[in-house]
Design an enzyme around this catalytic site. Structure first.
Site, PDB file in Angstrom:
ATOM      1  N   THR A  27      70.454  43.446  47.848  1.00  0.00           N
ATOM      2  CA  THR A  27      69.318  43.704  46.953  1.00  0.00           C
ATOM      3  C   THR A  27      68.339  44.662  47.629  1.00  0.00           C
ATOM      4  O   THR A  27      68.152  44.591  48.849  1.00  0.00           O
ATOM      5  CB  THR A  27      68.616  42.371  46.626  1.00  0.00           C
ATOM      6  N   GLY A  28      67.715  45.506  46.824  1.00  0.00           N
ATOM      7  CA  GLY A  28      66.709  46.428  47.354  1.00  0.00           C
ATOM      8  C   GLY A  28      67.137  47.866  47.134  1.00  0.00           C
ATOM      9  O   GLY A  28      68.237  48.142  46.650  1.00  0.00           O
ATOM     10  N   THR A  30      67.879  50.291  49.252  1.00  0.00           N
ATOM     11  CA  THR A  30      69.003  50.781  50.049  1.00  0.00           C
ATOM     12  C   THR A  30      70.310  50.212  49.499  1.00  0.00           C
ATOM     13  O   THR A  30      71.309  50.938  49.365  1.00  0.00           O
ATOM     14  CB  THR A  30      68.823  50.399  51.539  1.00  0.00           C
ATOM     15  N   ASP A  82      73.997  44.618  52.910  1.00  0.00           N
ATOM     16  CA  ASP A  82      72.637  44.398  52.408  1.00  0.00           C
ATOM     17  C   ASP A  82      71.647  45.231  53.214  1.00  0.00           C
ATOM     18  O   ASP A  82      71.964  45.697  54.322  1.00  0.00           O
ATOM     19  CB  ASP A  82      72.287  42.900  52.519  1.00  0.00           C
ATOM     20  N   GLY A  97      61.833  40.979  51.427  1.00  0.00           N
ATOM     21  CA  GLY A  97      60.772  41.778  50.808  1.00  0.00           C
ATOM     22  C   GLY A  97      60.950  41.867  49.303  1.00  0.00           C
ATOM     23  O   GLY A  97      59.984  41.923  48.550  1.00  0.00           O
ATOM     24  N   GLY A  98      62.192  41.858  48.866  1.00  0.00           N
ATOM     25  CA  GLY A  98      62.487  41.914  47.431  1.00  0.00           C
ATOM     26  C   GLY A  98      62.593  40.539  46.803  1.00  0.00           C
ATOM     27  O   GLY A  98      62.900  40.419  45.615  1.00  0.00           O
ATOM     28  N   GLU A 104      70.603  36.019  49.354  1.00  0.00           N
ATOM     29  CA  GLU A 104      71.120  36.937  50.386  1.00  0.00           C
ATOM     30  C   GLU A 104      71.692  36.167  51.569  1.00  0.00           C
ATOM     31  O   GLU A 104      72.751  36.513  52.104  1.00  0.00           O
ATOM     32  CB  GLU A 104      70.005  37.873  50.859  1.00  0.00           C
TER      33      GLU A 104
END
Ligand code: 5RP
Length: 225
Positions: A27-28, A30, A82, A97-98, A104
């Site tokens: 997730t995120g 990147t 990730d 952060g997300g 995760e």
């Protein structure tokens, strides 16, 4: 923070993916480059199935034609990829952060290999400049705020765009504990926080990442600790 560097890291991770693999999909921003590049390979004929670590990543996978599975059907994954918010020289991470840290960590824990993709801004000597996310049951908020404060963190309850408590995909709240760059023994702190009643998960990932694929401009560095 460079978009080119994120893409370089994501492209290197896609090179690790082989036909028939089962994948953990992060997730995120990147991770979204990874999903996008993976989608291109799937479009060209690559066959994989993945477990996404957030509803947002799952939606992107579906849009790009990447098959999704579940841990019920696929309890062991070949590879999880990730992003991260910070990593240190021993490959300890701060993530979340997300807001997807719980899923995760579950997905990373189910994977034979856990590979991190990051731009160079995520590399630190000592973790903690990025506030540590702690996912909690709402009832336990004040006792956990107190414990984090006692350890030296400035604590805030994460809010959503409307100013209400941010809810994770699993329906929990997140406290962000700002320790400053002082987390020199992350495994010890992780062990402590894990024992507190009402903590569902925290964003310290210690001893989990196999390598970091770090982009800096258009250069790739592989860090194995
Ligand atoms: C989400 C995460 C992300 O991996 C982390 O926040 C990094 O995101 P980005 O690639 O956008 O910098 O842990 O919970």
């Amino acid at each position: 923070m460079s978009e080119k560097a994120k893409r370089v890291a994501a492209a290197a991770a896609v090179e690790l993916v082989e036909d028939g693999m089962t994948l953990g999909i992060g997730t995120g921003s990147t991770a979204e480059y990874f999903i996008e590049l993976l989608g291109q390979k799937v479009h060209a004929g690559l066959s994989v199935s993945g477990i996404a670590t957030s509803d947002r990543s799952a939606a992107l996978c579906r849009r790009l034609g990447i098959s999704l599975t579940t841990l019920d059907d696929t309890p062991v994954l070949d590879l999880a990829v990730d992003g991260t918010d910070e990593f240190d020289g021993a490959l300890n991470l701060i993530k979340g952060g997300g807001g997807a840290l719980l899923r995760e960590k579950i997905v990373a824990g189910a994977a034979k290999r856990f590979v991190i993709i990051a731009d160079g801004s995520k590399q630190v000597d000592v973790l903690g400049a990025f506030p540590l996310p702690v996912e909690i049951i709402p009832m336990a908020r004040q006792p956990i705020v107190q414990r984090l404060t006692d350890l030296g963190a400035a604590v805030t309850l994460r809010l959503d765009a409307e100013g209400a408590p941010f809810r994770t995909d699993e329906g929990h709240w997140i406290l962000d504990g700002d320790f400053g760059p002082t987390i020199s023994e992350p495994a010890r702190l992780a062990g402590d926080i894990s024992t507190w009643p009402g903590v569902v998960e925290h964003g310290l990932f210690c001893g989990m990442a196999e390598r970091i694929l770090m982009g800096s401009g258009d250069q790739l560095t592989i860090i194995t600790g």
